[in-house]
Design a protein around this motif. Sequence first.
Motif, PDB file in Angstrom:
ATOM      1  N   CYS A 140      65.353 -13.846 -12.621  1.00 17.76           N
ATOM      2  CA  CYS A 140      66.704 -13.911 -13.189  1.00 17.76           C
ATOM      3  C   CYS A 140      67.802 -13.883 -12.127  1.00 17.76           C
ATOM      4  CB  CYS A 140      66.907 -12.760 -14.168  1.00 17.76           C
ATOM      5  SG  CYS A 140      65.727 -12.766 -15.539  1.00 17.76           S
ATOM      6  N   TYR A 141      67.415 -13.923 -10.859  1.00 19.82           N
ATOM      7  CA  TYR A 141      68.364 -13.893  -9.751  1.00 19.82           C
ATOM      8  C   TYR A 141      68.040 -15.045  -8.791  1.00 19.82           C
ATOM      9  CZ  TYR A 141      68.821  -9.152 -11.575  1.00 19.82           C
ATOM     10  OH  TYR A 141      68.992  -8.059 -12.395  1.00 19.82           O
ATOM     11  N   PRO A 142      68.343 -16.272  -9.192  1.00 25.36           N
ATOM     12  CA  PRO A 142      67.898 -17.440  -8.406  1.00 25.36           C
ATOM     13  C   PRO A 142      68.368 -17.429  -6.960  1.00 25.36           C
ATOM     14  CG  PRO A 142      69.516 -18.064 -10.086  1.00 25.36           C
ATOM     15  CD  PRO A 142      69.109 -16.672 -10.396  1.00 25.36           C
ATOM     16  N   THR A 143      69.602 -17.013  -6.710  1.00 26.07           N
ATOM     17  CA  THR A 143      70.109 -17.002  -5.332  1.00 26.07           C
ATOM     18  C   THR A 143      69.367 -15.979  -4.488  1.00 26.07           C
ATOM     19  OG1 THR A 143      72.306 -17.665  -6.101  1.00 26.07           O
ATOM     20  CG2 THR A 143      72.140 -16.736  -3.874  1.00 26.07           C
ATOM     21  N   ILE A 144      69.209 -14.777  -5.031  1.00 22.23           N
ATOM     22  CA  ILE A 144      68.482 -13.727  -4.320  1.00 22.23           C
ATOM     23  C   ILE A 144      67.020 -14.129  -4.152  1.00 22.23           C
ATOM     24  CG2 ILE A 144      67.726 -11.318  -4.415  1.00 22.23           C
ATOM     25  CD1 ILE A 144      70.235 -10.681  -5.995  1.00 22.23           C
ATOM     26  N   ARG A 145      66.466 -14.792  -5.160  1.00 19.19           N
ATOM     27  CA  ARG A 145      65.067 -15.218  -5.098  1.00 19.19           C
ATOM     28  C   ARG A 145      64.823 -16.174  -3.933  1.00 19.19           C
ATOM     29  NH1 ARG A 145      64.434 -17.598  -9.984  1.00 19.19           N
ATOM     30  NH2 ARG A 145      64.678 -19.704  -9.181  1.00 19.19           N
ATOM     31  N   GLN A 146      65.701 -17.149  -3.776  1.00 17.61           N
ATOM     32  CA  GLN A 146      65.530 -18.100  -2.674  1.00 17.61           C
ATOM     33  C   GLN A 146      65.637 -17.403  -1.321  1.00 17.61           C
ATOM     34  OE1 GLN A 146      64.589 -21.226  -3.117  1.00 17.61           O
ATOM     35  NE2 GLN A 146      64.625 -20.902  -5.341  1.00 17.61           N
ATOM     36  N   THR A 147      66.582 -16.472  -1.214  1.00 16.86           N
ATOM     37  CA  THR A 147      66.743 -15.723   0.045  1.00 16.86           C
ATOM     38  C   THR A 147      65.520 -14.866   0.326  1.00 16.86           C
ATOM     39  OG1 THR A 147      69.145 -15.636  -0.305  1.00 16.86           O
ATOM     40  CG2 THR A 147      68.199 -14.078   1.280  1.00 16.86           C
ATOM     41  N   ALA A 148      64.998 -14.217  -0.728  1.00 14.91           N
ATOM     42  CA  ALA A 148      63.827 -13.354  -0.568  1.00 14.91           C
ATOM     43  C   ALA A 148      62.599 -14.158  -0.169  1.00 14.91           C
ATOM     44  CB  ALA A 148      63.565 -12.579  -1.852  1.00 14.91           C
ATOM     45  N   LEU A 149      62.420 -15.330  -0.773  1.00 15.15           N
ATOM     46  CA  LEU A 149      61.288 -16.186  -0.422  1.00 15.15           C
ATOM     47  C   LEU A 149      61.363 -16.616   1.040  1.00 15.15           C
ATOM     48  CD1 LEU A 149      61.054 -18.423  -3.631  1.00 15.15           C
ATOM     49  CD2 LEU A 149      59.322 -16.815  -2.833  1.00 15.15           C
ATOM     50  N   LEU A 150      62.548 -17.016   1.481  1.00 16.08           N
ATOM     51  CA  LEU A 150      62.718 -17.423   2.875  1.00 16.08           C
ATOM     52  C   LEU A 150      62.478 -16.249   3.822  1.00 16.08           C
ATOM     53  CD1 LEU A 150      63.507 -19.482   5.014  1.00 16.08           C
ATOM     54  CD2 LEU A 150      65.914 -18.901   4.591  1.00 16.08           C
ATOM     55  N   ALA A 151      63.032 -15.083   3.469  1.00 22.52           N
ATOM     56  CA  ALA A 151      62.861 -13.898   4.315  1.00 22.52           C
ATOM     57  C   ALA A 151      61.391 -13.511   4.421  1.00 22.52           C
ATOM     58  CB  ALA A 151      63.674 -12.735   3.752  1.00 22.52           C
ATOM     59  N   TYR A 152      60.679 -13.607   3.316  1.00 20.43           N
ATOM     60  CA  TYR A 152      59.258 -13.223   3.344  1.00 20.43           C
ATOM     61  C   TYR A 152      58.429 -14.205   4.168  1.00 20.43           C
ATOM     62  CZ  TYR A 152      54.832 -11.280   1.803  1.00 20.43           C
ATOM     63  OH  TYR A 152      53.589 -10.700   1.784  1.00 20.43           O
ATOM     64  N   ILE A 153      58.767 -15.476   4.081  1.00 21.13           N
ATOM     65  CA  ILE A 153      58.058 -16.480   4.885  1.00 21.13           C
ATOM     66  C   ILE A 153      58.287 -16.228   6.368  1.00 21.13           C
ATOM     67  CG2 ILE A 153      57.998 -18.929   5.480  1.00 21.13           C
ATOM     68  CD1 ILE A 153      58.525 -19.518   2.506  1.00 21.13           C
TER      69      ILE A 153
END
Length: 272
Positions: A140-153
């Motif tokens: 439910c937080y698309p912007t945070i989700r994209q940032t989190a995915l990039l950070a985790y990668i």
Amino acid sequence: MVLYKRPRLLDFTKTPQYLQFNKYVLTGYRPVSTAPECLGSLFYMHNELGNIYTHGVPFFLFLVLLPFSIPWMEVDSVWIGVVHYLACLCPTVGSVVYHVFMNHVGGEHVYDTLLSLDMFGVCLVNTLGALPIIHITLLCYPTIRQTALLAYILLSAYSIYCATTAHTNILRLQAFLWQAVFRFSLFLFRVFGSGAGSPDSLRLFVIMDSLAVMGGLVNVIQIPERFIPGLFDNWGNSHQIMHIMVICSIIYLHWGTLEDLAWIKTYQCPTE
């Protein structure tokens, strides 16, 4: 009838130094061998046979059975199913190749390359396995989700570098620490925040990580062979126990992901 003529096995002190990583395993070491001879070791008893089959058999079972259990037609984002499937396979592939060919005539250089491949597979299951968890938790937080995915990668890339260049089991275990901390923060967000995801999957994911950590610790401490050196040379040593716990961890990852995929079909993000 013997399928393959076994060469004369070596004691711990007679094996190359780079293979002397567990002083409590005293016998059953394969001599330095060519690639065909390494493959031939699949058919006779030695102290790596259990390590090969405890990951080799699950690899083929996962390869064949997992696609049938993933609800492909009901998954909105097909990449989640693909990434999850690859995550379940990665650690077993690298592990089997490493344990089969670790005594190759190429010597320490080949051994180090194979060990890095093994560690790369472990890092990939941590990386790929967590991507669906991040996606669903932050649904439910698309912007945070994209940032989190990039950070985790990016974090995973650092962990891969650390794990593949480490020279001890303790350092390799530490290389996975930051990935585990990141996943744990997601679990906390589900519990105390507004993270999405099935309540049942959270329990399964916690068990998954607990099994993986315990398996790593058992391997580092080298129990039970530490207490009775020589008794567990072929079966029941710490590395085989770790292998079994890793497989159990992957199974819990699979169950947890399936729970989330079933849950997300009927979930709607709250509207403000």
